[in-house]
Design a protein around this motif. Sequence first.
Motif, PDB file in Angstrom:
ATOM      1  N   GLY A 247       0.852  -1.182   0.000  1.00 18.84           N
ATOM      2  CA  GLY A 247       0.000   0.000   0.000  1.00 18.84           C
ATOM      3  C   GLY A 247       0.888   1.231   0.000  1.00 18.84           C
ATOM      4  O   GLY A 247       2.066   1.163  -0.349  1.00 18.84           O
ATOM      5  N   THR A 249       3.294   3.754   1.589  1.00 13.96           N
ATOM      6  CA  THR A 249       4.227   3.803   2.712  1.00 13.96           C
ATOM      7  C   THR A 249       4.958   5.138   2.654  1.00 13.96           C
ATOM      8  O   THR A 249       5.516   5.501   1.613  1.00 13.96           O
ATOM      9  CB  THR A 249       5.209   2.623   2.644  1.00 13.96           C
ATOM     10  OG1 THR A 249       4.472   1.397   2.820  1.00 13.96           O
ATOM     11  CG2 THR A 249       6.268   2.717   3.723  1.00 13.96           C
ATOM     12  N   LYS A 269       7.376  -3.549  -4.348  1.00 15.73           N
ATOM     13  CA  LYS A 269       6.486  -3.711  -3.198  1.00 15.73           C
ATOM     14  C   LYS A 269       7.230  -4.153  -1.947  1.00 15.73           C
ATOM     15  O   LYS A 269       6.635  -4.326  -0.893  1.00 15.73           O
ATOM     16  CB  LYS A 269       5.375  -4.706  -3.536  1.00 15.73           C
ATOM     17  CG  LYS A 269       4.442  -4.182  -4.628  1.00 15.73           C
ATOM     18  CD  LYS A 269       3.269  -5.106  -4.864  1.00 15.73           C
ATOM     19  CE  LYS A 269       2.332  -4.524  -5.919  1.00 15.73           C
ATOM     20  NZ  LYS A 269       1.165  -5.409  -6.166  1.00 15.73           N
ATOM     21  N   ASN A 300       1.925   0.823   4.681  1.00 20.26           N
ATOM     22  CA  ASN A 300       0.709   0.250   4.090  1.00 20.26           C
ATOM     23  C   ASN A 300      -0.555   0.938   4.605  1.00 20.26           C
ATOM     24  O   ASN A 300      -1.457   0.312   5.178  1.00 20.26           O
ATOM     25  CB  ASN A 300       0.650  -1.261   4.341  1.00 20.26           C
ATOM     26  CG  ASN A 300       1.733  -2.009   3.584  1.00 20.26           C
ATOM     27  OD1 ASN A 300       2.021  -1.694   2.435  1.00 20.26           O
ATOM     28  ND2 ASN A 300       2.342  -2.993   4.229  1.00 20.26           N
ATOM     29  N   HIS A 303      -4.461  -0.365   4.905  1.00 16.63           N
ATOM     30  CA  HIS A 303      -4.556  -1.805   5.141  1.00 16.63           C
ATOM     31  C   HIS A 303      -4.677  -2.059   6.644  1.00 16.63           C
ATOM     32  O   HIS A 303      -4.557  -1.150   7.459  1.00 16.63           O
ATOM     33  CB  HIS A 303      -3.327  -2.519   4.578  1.00 16.63           C
ATOM     34  CG  HIS A 303      -3.249  -2.506   3.081  1.00 16.63           C
ATOM     35  ND1 HIS A 303      -3.428  -3.625   2.309  1.00 16.63           N
ATOM     36  CD2 HIS A 303      -3.016  -1.496   2.206  1.00 16.63           C
ATOM     37  CE1 HIS A 303      -3.306  -3.319   1.028  1.00 16.63           C
ATOM     38  NE2 HIS A 303      -3.052  -2.022   0.941  1.00 16.63           N
ATOM     39  N   ALA A 310      -0.401  -7.198   2.822  1.00 19.17           N
ATOM     40  CA  ALA A 310       0.414  -6.033   3.161  1.00 19.17           C
ATOM     41  C   ALA A 310       0.055  -5.578   4.570  1.00 19.17           C
ATOM     42  O   ALA A 310      -0.869  -4.791   4.772  1.00 19.17           O
ATOM     43  CB  ALA A 310       0.189  -4.911   2.146  1.00 19.17           C
TER      44      ALA A 310
END
Length: 320
Positions: A247, A249, A269, A300, A303, A310
């Motif tokens: 996600g 960061t 990722k 992330n 999330h 993640a």
Amino acid sequence: MKDRRVFSDIFRLTARPAARACMCLALATGAWSWGLPAAQAQASAAAQTTPVQMPAVQAQASSEGGWNLRVKGMAAQPDHTVLDVAVSFANQRRPQGAQLAGGDTFLLTDGGTRLLLKRPAEDANVPIANNASMQGQLTFLGAIPVGTQQLTLVVNEGNGEQDTRAPALKLPIAVPPEVQSQLRVHSVGADAAKLAADVRYPVQASNEGGLLVQVQSVQREADRTRLQVSIAFSNRRRPRGTELAGGETFLRTAAGDRLMLQRSTDNPKLLIANNEAMVGELVFQGALPADAQGLTLVINDGHSATSTRASALVMALPAP
């Protein structure tokens, strides 16, 4: 930023039979490093394999399910914790034996931080035969935070003591004064406004999903910001690991500005394999303001901590 994996297979379990059905547990250590020159990464791995002194500990517990667990020593390392243990299992209703890590097994600090068991590659559930015992060292990902006076070894969280496969057990362990005097890592939460003024690097945070992040330092540059980090992940329900940047960061300043993570072209990722750790740096686009109070690392965003892909974590950071 290149992804340079220098070493894998952090811990290896080897068991050998001995007299009276004793199983002796031997754990070897190593590391894989990411974003570091090979020589520096190899030096980090070599440091983890150096024998450590074990201050004596006296803690013991047994359960109706058949466990007898004794902790004889403890060593606090910068990014992991080692217990010297003797474990036995005996239950006539369970001829197949039991698993020491068939559920979630971890060290819980009195401040609420979880240090998750580093599972051996060959026997991830750490099976013990009925009427047998093992002795050796168990290693947990993460450092004991400054100020910790007691740990609890939680075996197979969520199971009952009479579970037929992986019985539960809890063992309180007092941290010896000589270990307390060695502690250097501060535990931090998610709210930068609640961060104590005297907290200094290194700092550490973990979540219930199995992600643990240490930040050793923050370095300012004219157009970017660098974090020296050690990151570990362990979750038996996520064999493929987690994505550190699955996600958004970023670093968030007190004013709400976002300094976005500069993603690696080879590993955008930032996948962290299950039951592994990485050492290196994270680079964020943009310079920190002169007054960097209220800084937060957001991993992330959007999330959950228990996300299957993640895992999310938010940690407050001291000013550089």
